[in-house]
Design a protein around this motif. Structure first.
Motif, PDB file in Angstrom:
ATOM      1  N   GLU A  33       0.856  -1.179   0.000  1.00 46.52           N
ATOM      2  CA  GLU A  33       0.000   0.000   0.000  1.00 46.52           C
ATOM      3  C   GLU A  33       0.895   1.233   0.000  1.00 46.52           C
ATOM      4  O   GLU A  33       1.829   1.332   0.799  1.00 46.52           O
ATOM      5  CB  GLU A  33      -0.900   0.032   1.229  1.00 46.52           C
ATOM      6  N   HIS A  34       0.602   2.164  -0.894  1.00 44.66           N
ATOM      7  CA  HIS A  34       1.397   3.381  -1.013  1.00 44.66           C
ATOM      8  C   HIS A  34       1.040   4.350   0.109  1.00 44.66           C
ATOM      9  O   HIS A  34      -0.105   4.763   0.229  1.00 44.66           O
ATOM     10  CB  HIS A  34       1.183   4.037  -2.380  1.00 44.66           C
TER      11      HIS A  34
ATOM     12  N   ASP B 112       1.707  10.052  -1.949  1.00 46.23           N
ATOM     13  CA  ASP B 112       1.399  10.296  -3.353  1.00 46.23           C
ATOM     14  C   ASP B 112       2.652   9.955  -4.161  1.00 46.23           C
ATOM     15  O   ASP B 112       3.778  10.080  -3.661  1.00 46.23           O
ATOM     16  CB  ASP B 112       1.038  11.758  -3.587  1.00 46.23           C
TER      17      ASP B 112
ATOM     18  N   LEU C 135      -1.768  -5.699 -12.965  1.00 47.32           N
ATOM     19  CA  LEU C 135      -2.049  -5.167 -11.635  1.00 47.32           C
ATOM     20  C   LEU C 135      -3.057  -6.045 -10.929  1.00 47.32           C
ATOM     21  O   LEU C 135      -4.186  -6.202 -11.395  1.00 47.32           O
ATOM     22  CB  LEU C 135      -2.590  -3.738 -11.747  1.00 47.32           C
TER      23      LEU C 135
ATOM     24  N   GLU D 114      -5.407  -6.341  -7.776  1.00 45.13           N
ATOM     25  CA  GLU D 114      -6.038  -5.343  -6.932  1.00 45.13           C
ATOM     26  C   GLU D 114      -6.905  -6.020  -5.873  1.00 45.13           C
ATOM     27  O   GLU D 114      -7.264  -7.191  -6.014  1.00 45.13           O
ATOM     28  CB  GLU D 114      -6.850  -4.391  -7.811  1.00 45.13           C
TER      29      GLU D 114
ATOM     30  N   ARG E 280      -0.499   8.958  -8.899  1.00 44.83           N
ATOM     31  CA  ARG E 280      -1.541   8.364  -8.068  1.00 44.83           C
ATOM     32  C   ARG E 280      -1.453   8.961  -6.650  1.00 44.83           C
ATOM     33  O   ARG E 280      -0.375   9.347  -6.196  1.00 44.83           O
ATOM     34  CB  ARG E 280      -1.392   6.842  -7.955  1.00 44.83           C
ATOM     35  N   ASN E 281      -2.583   8.975  -5.971  1.00 44.25           N
ATOM     36  CA  ASN E 281      -2.622   9.423  -4.581  1.00 44.25           C
ATOM     37  C   ASN E 281      -2.229   8.296  -3.637  1.00 44.25           C
ATOM     38  O   ASN E 281      -2.328   7.109  -3.992  1.00 44.25           O
ATOM     39  CB  ASN E 281      -4.025   9.913  -4.221  1.00 44.25           C
ATOM     40  N   HIS E 282      -1.817   8.659  -2.428  1.00 39.79           N
ATOM     41  CA  HIS E 282      -1.474   7.650  -1.427  1.00 39.79           C
ATOM     42  C   HIS E 282      -2.695   6.766  -1.171  1.00 39.79           C
ATOM     43  O   HIS E 282      -3.827   7.149  -1.470  1.00 39.79           O
ATOM     44  CB  HIS E 282      -0.992   8.319  -0.134  1.00 39.79           C
TER      45      HIS E 282
ATOM     46  N   VAL F 274      -3.123   3.679  -2.539  1.00 41.19           N
ATOM     47  CA  VAL F 274      -3.268   2.626  -3.551  1.00 41.19           C
ATOM     48  C   VAL F 274      -2.694   1.327  -2.990  1.00 41.19           C
ATOM     49  O   VAL F 274      -1.601   1.310  -2.423  1.00 41.19           O
ATOM     50  CB  VAL F 274      -2.549   3.014  -4.865  1.00 41.19           C
ATOM     51  N   ASN F 275      -3.437   0.243  -3.134  1.00 41.14           N
ATOM     52  CA  ASN F 275      -3.035  -1.065  -2.635  1.00 41.14           C
ATOM     53  C   ASN F 275      -3.068  -2.040  -3.809  1.00 41.14           C
ATOM     54  O   ASN F 275      -4.124  -2.223  -4.416  1.00 41.14           O
ATOM     55  CB  ASN F 275      -4.001  -1.501  -1.527  1.00 41.14           C
ATOM     56  N   HIS F 276      -1.917  -2.639  -4.130  1.00 42.56           N
ATOM     57  CA  HIS F 276      -1.866  -3.532  -5.289  1.00 42.56           C
ATOM     58  C   HIS F 276      -0.580  -4.358  -5.294  1.00 42.56           C
ATOM     59  O   HIS F 276       0.305  -4.158  -4.474  1.00 42.56           O
ATOM     60  CB  HIS F 276      -1.986  -2.745  -6.597  1.00 42.56           C
TER      61      HIS F 276
END
Length: 95
Positions: A34-35, A38, A51, A53, A71-73, A75-77
């Protein structure tokens, strides 16, 4: 299914940004993550990202060298090289 890991090479990590180069052999993955910040991606090679998801969904994204996206914080992948040649990109995380 066990996949080889992408190679992550940290280039800069200071008070403002973290810059990391990712290199993938065909079939290699980042692993689920997870990010927390950003980020901006710059694609270095023509590639097909696979990807994975949350919820079991996956999608293929063909990208050309020189392409950038943000991308914004949160993101989970899991990012996988879905192509048959090496794949590389640079990630710039904004602190």
């Amino acid at each position: 299914m066990s996949r080889p890991q992408a190679i992550a090479t940290q280039i800069i990590d200071d008070e403002r940004v973290r810059v990391t180069r990712f290199d993938f052999e065909p079939g290699a993955e980042t692993g689920w993550h997870e990010h927390g910040m950003d980020y901006v991606i710059t694609i270095l090679t023509d590639c097909t990202m696979l990807l994975e998801e949350p919820g079991g969904q996956s999608r293929e994204v063909p990208l050309e060298a020189g392409t950038t996206y943000r991308r914004n914080h949160g993101v989970n992948h899991n990012v996988i090289n879905g192509g048959s040649t090496k794949m590389s990109f640079v990630e710039v995380e904004l602190k």
